[in-house]
Scaffold this motif. Structure first.
Motif, mmCIF file in Angstrom:
data_model
loop_
_atom_site.group_PDB
_atom_site.id
_atom_site.type_symbol
_atom_site.label_atom_id
_atom_site.label_comp_id
_atom_site.label_asym_id
_atom_site.label_seq_id
_atom_site.Cartn_x
_atom_site.Cartn_y
_atom_site.Cartn_z
ATOM 1 N N GLY A 68 -2.502 0.953 -16.772
ATOM 2 C CA GLY A 68 -2.398 2.386 -17.037
ATOM 3 C C GLY A 68 -3.688 3.124 -16.712
ATOM 4 N N ASN A 69 -4.830 2.478 -16.980
ATOM 5 C CA ASN A 69 -6.122 3.086 -16.660
ATOM 6 C C ASN A 69 -6.276 3.247 -15.150
ATOM 7 O OD1 ASN A 69 -8.929 3.819 -17.664
ATOM 8 N ND2 ASN A 69 -9.419 2.250 -16.155
ATOM 9 N N ALA A 70 -5.838 2.234 -14.393
ATOM 10 C CA ALA A 70 -5.917 2.305 -12.929
ATOM 11 C C ALA A 70 -5.054 3.443 -12.398
ATOM 12 C CB ALA A 70 -5.475 0.981 -12.320
ATOM 13 N N THR A 71 -3.894 3.636 -13.007
ATOM 14 C CA THR A 71 -3.012 4.743 -12.589
ATOM 15 C C THR A 71 -3.709 6.077 -12.754
ATOM 16 O OG1 THR A 71 -1.036 3.471 -13.195
ATOM 17 C CG2 THR A 71 -0.801 5.865 -13.015
ATOM 18 N N LYS A 72 -4.385 6.259 -13.881
ATOM 19 C CA LYS A 72 -5.073 7.533 -14.134
ATOM 20 C C LYS A 72 -6.279 7.707 -13.213
ATOM 21 C CE LYS A 72 -2.238 8.859 -17.224
ATOM 22 N NZ LYS A 72 -1.292 9.943 -16.868
ATOM 23 N N VAL A 73 -6.975 6.611 -12.903
ATOM 24 C CA VAL A 73 -8.106 6.693 -11.970
ATOM 25 C C VAL A 73 -7.627 7.168 -10.598
ATOM 26 C CG1 VAL A 73 -9.837 5.350 -10.715
ATOM 27 C CG2 VAL A 73 -9.520 4.986 -13.157
ATOM 28 N N LEU A 74 -6.500 6.608 -10.140
ATOM 29 C CA LEU A 74 -5.942 7.007 -8.845
ATOM 30 C C LEU A 74 -5.450 8.446 -8.877
ATOM 31 C CD1 LEU A 74 -4.032 3.740 -7.920
ATOM 32 C CD2 LEU A 74 -5.893 4.776 -6.607
ATOM 33 N N GLU A 75 -4.861 8.854 -9.981
ATOM 34 C CA GLU A 75 -4.409 10.245 -10.102
ATOM 35 C C GLU A 75 -5.600 11.199 -10.062
ATOM 36 O OE1 GLU A 75 -2.083 10.533 -13.626
ATOM 37 O OE2 GLU A 75 -0.328 9.535 -12.773
ATOM 38 N N SER A 403 -3.340 9.087 1.742
ATOM 39 C CA SER A 403 -2.229 8.174 2.017
ATOM 40 C C SER A 403 -2.530 6.781 1.482
ATOM 41 C CB SER A 403 -1.973 8.126 3.526
ATOM 42 O OG SER A 403 -0.966 7.190 3.844
ATOM 43 N N SER A 404 -3.785 6.338 1.661
ATOM 44 C CA SER A 404 -4.180 5.011 1.173
ATOM 45 C C SER A 404 -4.106 4.949 -0.353
ATOM 46 C CB SER A 404 -5.602 4.693 1.636
ATOM 47 O OG SER A 404 -6.043 3.460 1.104
ATOM 48 N N PHE A 405 -4.662 5.968 -1.022
ATOM 49 C CA PHE A 405 -4.599 5.996 -2.484
ATOM 50 C C PHE A 405 -3.156 6.115 -2.963
ATOM 51 C CE2 PHE A 405 -9.170 7.777 -3.006
ATOM 52 C CZ PHE A 405 -9.658 6.485 -2.980
ATOM 53 N N GLY A 406 -2.351 6.885 -2.241
ATOM 54 C CA GLY A 406 -0.940 7.030 -2.617
ATOM 55 C C GLY A 406 -0.208 5.715 -2.545
ATOM 56 N N SER A 407 -0.499 4.936 -1.495
ATOM 57 C CA SER A 407 0.119 3.615 -1.366
ATOM 58 C C SER A 407 -0.311 2.703 -2.503
ATOM 59 C CB SER A 407 -0.265 3.005 -0.016
ATOM 60 O OG SER A 407 0.253 1.697 0.119
ATOM 61 N N ASN A 408 -1.620 2.751 -2.843
ATOM 62 C CA ASN A 408 -2.118 1.929 -3.955
ATOM 63 C C ASN A 408 -1.501 2.356 -5.285
ATOM 64 O OD1 ASN A 408 -3.852 0.318 -2.415
ATOM 65 N ND2 ASN A 408 -5.475 1.841 -2.483
ATOM 66 N N LEU A 409 -1.375 3.675 -5.482
ATOM 67 C CA LEU A 409 -0.772 4.176 -6.711
ATOM 68 C C LEU A 409 0.681 3.726 -6.816
ATOM 69 C CD1 LEU A 409 -0.876 5.881 -9.267
ATOM 70 C CD2 LEU A 409 -0.355 7.890 -7.876
ATOM 71 N N ASN A 410 1.379 3.738 -5.703
ATOM 72 C CA ASN A 410 2.769 3.281 -5.700
ATOM 73 C C ASN A 410 2.845 1.803 -6.073
ATOM 74 O OD1 ASN A 410 5.610 3.758 -5.145
ATOM 75 N ND2 ASN A 410 5.330 2.493 -3.335
ATOM 76 N N THR A 411 1.902 1.010 -5.534
ATOM 77 C CA THR A 411 1.867 -0.419 -5.860
ATOM 78 C C THR A 411 1.593 -0.635 -7.350
ATOM 79 O OG1 THR A 411 1.101 -0.998 -3.633
ATOM 80 C CG2 THR A 411 0.702 -2.600 -5.382
ATOM 81 N N VAL A 412 0.613 0.093 -7.876
ATOM 82 C CA VAL A 412 0.260 -0.051 -9.300
ATOM 83 C C VAL A 412 1.437 0.368 -10.181
ATOM 84 C CG1 VAL A 412 -1.234 0.813 -11.125
ATOM 85 C CG2 VAL A 412 -2.206 0.234 -8.904
ATOM 86 N N THR A 413 2.111 1.444 -9.800
ATOM 87 C CA THR A 413 3.254 1.916 -10.581
ATOM 88 C C THR A 413 4.382 0.893 -10.582
ATOM 89 O OG1 THR A 413 2.699 4.215 -10.042
ATOM 90 C CG2 THR A 413 4.922 3.790 -10.841
ATOM 91 N N ILE A 414 4.634 0.299 -9.419
ATOM 92 C CA ILE A 414 5.683 -0.730 -9.326
ATOM 93 C C ILE A 414 5.328 -1.933 -10.181
ATOM 94 C CG2 ILE A 414 6.764 -2.380 -7.761
ATOM 95 C CD1 ILE A 414 6.629 -0.223 -5.584
ATOM 96 N N ARG A 415 4.057 -2.362 -10.102
ATOM 97 C CA ARG A 415 3.642 -3.514 -10.903
ATOM 98 C C ARG A 415 3.658 -3.197 -12.395
ATOM 99 N NH1 ARG A 415 1.887 -8.269 -8.536
ATOM 100 N NH2 ARG A 415 2.205 -8.897 -10.705
ATOM 101 N N GLU A 416 3.363 -1.960 -12.756
ATOM 102 C CA GLU A 416 3.423 -1.565 -14.165
ATOM 103 C C GLU A 416 4.863 -1.671 -14.680
ATOM 104 O OE1 GLU A 416 1.762 2.074 -16.958
ATOM 105 O OE2 GLU A 416 2.391 2.501 -14.905
ATOM 106 N N GLU A 417 5.803 -1.189 -13.889
ATOM 107 C CA GLU A 417 7.204 -1.277 -14.289
ATOM 108 C C GLU A 417 7.658 -2.723 -14.342
ATOM 109 O OE1 GLU A 417 10.719 0.277 -15.647
ATOM 110 O OE2 GLU A 417 8.815 1.316 -15.277
ATOM 111 N N PHE A 418 7.195 -3.517 -13.364
ATOM 112 C CA PHE A 418 7.544 -4.940 -13.354
ATOM 113 C C PHE A 418 7.010 -5.640 -14.602
ATOM 114 C CE2 PHE A 418 5.979 -9.240 -12.487
ATOM 115 C CZ PHE A 418 7.163 -9.895 -12.187
ATOM 116 N N THR A 419 5.761 -5.311 -14.969
ATOM 117 C CA THR A 419 5.153 -5.951 -16.139
ATOM 118 C C THR A 419 5.915 -5.598 -17.409
ATOM 119 O OG1 THR A 419 2.976 -5.884 -15.072
ATOM 120 C CG2 THR A 419 3.015 -6.184 -17.452
#
Length: 474
Positions: A68-75, A403-419
């Motif tokens: 969750g912290n990583a998501t906010k950093v990317l935002e 675009s790079s940060f957006g891709s990373n944010l999408n990855t983090v969001t997917i992994r957060e939901e997976f977790t």
């Protein structure tokens, strides 16, 4: 108690009541805890498996804070990129304002370095005397007759896209019927063609804008970034070895272009001509009397830059704001856009060996220096063009990084939901191993209560049998 002897019936019923009480206690515990397995004694395999699954779910839950912290950093980084993009677009607008101001000040200009010959004229001012001077008095002959030995004046402007327009005095006379002694072209004589008439005809042609300065010099301008040239030719009455007429009089000198041919006329630094861009001047002197002399001035397209000091200040202020915004785009002490080396690593599983799963998000330097943006000094035409190029490149960099940060944010969001889903799976699996069926345990409790009641009745009956023996002995 060992000395007391119970009958077989009483002892059997007593044991049954004890067993029933034990089972009722176990059932009550299951109903109270909701678990069928409350300790390793109940079911060692299920107990320890469930405990392991719950432990892994707990570790994943601890990772959720980091994710969750990583998501906010990317935002926060994305918010910073959006704001910096807005600032750069504002800087582009400022530079374009400077370009517009430079364009308004731009113009290609040819101006004689001295006033036109005013011999024989009268007037209150130098300008008035020049405007009343006739071309005949300046030595121009044969204009409009088509002869090879004509005196002539030709002005040419070439636009930025290559379109050429020409004012040829000789051709103009031939087309309009005008003459040196017939300014109106109506066949009358005596109304001589003057410098004022020449200025009017040049302006009407649209090729250039002509005027006479207060000190009597001919001034020609072409708007925008057009190239402007002026050619003056005349046929020598005598040999004319220099442009300034040291041997003979030249029409070029009469028009105020009297610089010596020995000077560096190809350099705009000599101050002989007021020009906006590079000026090339050539003087071709006829070798003998009767040859044609030609003065050619070609002023390359250029611009006179405006005073953009206020716009420069605005531009540099925007550069400072970009740096400040890049510094402020942090979350919980982590900033991904204020310099490299601030990479963020996000762990997605509980392992700490080769089986660990994590994502490293590379940071970027999106400050003004990181975007290769520098302060402006004057926002001249050349600098403004360079600034627009660098600002466009900066926008490209920002879009790529977003675009790079957006891709990373999408990855983090997917992994957060997976977790989250994985935690639910682990906890559900653990519960299935140890949880009790409350319906079943409720039914068991009711059955045990019935059994307890029956056992109590049976014990009472067995006791009554013993009491019957005592009654018989009485």
């Amino acid at each position: 108690m060992s000395d007391i002897t119970l009958s077989a019936g009483v002892r059997a019923n007593l044991l049954s009541l004890q067993n029933t009480a034990d089972m009722m206690a176990s059932t009550q515990n299951r109903l109270a805890t909701g678990k069928a397995v409350n300790s390793a004694l109940d079911n060692p395999s299920n107990f320890f498996t469930s405990k392991g699954l719950n432990a892994r779910a707990g570790e994943l839950n601890n990772l959720m804070d980091s994710i969750g912290n990583a998501t906010k950093v990317l935002e926060a980084a994305d918010n910073g990129i959006k704001a910096i993009t807005d600032l750069i677009e504002s800087a582009q607008s400022t530079v374009k304002q400077a370009q517009s101001a430079n364009s308004d000040a731009a113009g290609t200009n040819i101006q004689s370095d001295s006033n036109i010959d005013t011999t024989g004229t009268t007037g209150a001012t130098t300008k008035a005397r020049v405007e009343s001077q006739t071309l005949t008095a300046l030595g121009m002959t044969g204009v409009g007759n088509g002869g090879a030995a004509d005196s002539n004046l030709v002005i040419t402007s070439t636009s930025e896209n290559g379109v050429t327009s020409t004012f040829d005095l000789d051709a103009h006379f031939a087309a309009t019927g005008k003459a040196l002694n017939d300014a109106n072209g109506d066949g009358t004589t005596g109304d001589n063609y003057t410098i004022s008439d020449l200025v009017d005809d040049i302006n009407a042609s649209g090729v250039a804008t002509a005027s006479i300065t207060d000190d009597g010099r001919l001034d020609l301008k072409a708007s925008g970034n057009s190239q402007l040239s002026l050619t003056i030719t005349d046929q020598d009455a005598t040999d004319n070895t220099t442009q300034d007429g040291a041997t003979g009089t030249s029409i070029a000198a009469a028009f105020g272009f009297a610089a010596s041919a020995s000077e560096d006329l190809s350099s705009p630094a000599d101050g002989d001509y007021v020009d906006a861009g590079e000026t090339a001047v050539t003087w071709a002197d006829g070798a003998a009397a009767g040859d044609v002399d030609t003065l050619t001035i070609v002023n390359q397209a250029g611009s006179t830059d405006a005073d953009n000091s206020e716009l420069v200040s605005q531009f540099n202020s925007i550069m400072d704001q970009i740096d400040e915004l890049a510094r402020d785009a942090s979350f919980n002490g982590i900033n991904l856009i204020n310099g490299t080396g601030n990479d963020l690593t996000v762990a997605f599983n509980e392992y700490r060996d080769d089986n660990k799963s994590e994502l490293t998000i590379a940071s970027a330097d999106l400050s003004s220096s990181g975007l290769s943006l520098t302060d402006a000094s004057s926002l001249s035409s050349d600098e403004a063009s360079l600034k627009l190029d660098s600002l466009s490149e900066a926008l490209t960099t920002l879009r790529s990084q977003a675009s790079s940060f957006g891709s990373n944010l999408n990855t983090v969001t997917i992994r957060e939901e997976f977790t989250k889903n994985m935690m639910n799976t682990l906890q559900t699996g653990a519960d299935q191993l140890v949880l009790a069926d409350t319906n079943e345990e409720g039914a068991n409790m009711l059955a045990l209560q019935t059994r307890q009641s029956l056992s109590t009745t049976a014990l009472s009956l067995a006791s009554q049998a013993d009491q019957a023996v005592l009654s018989f002995l009485r």
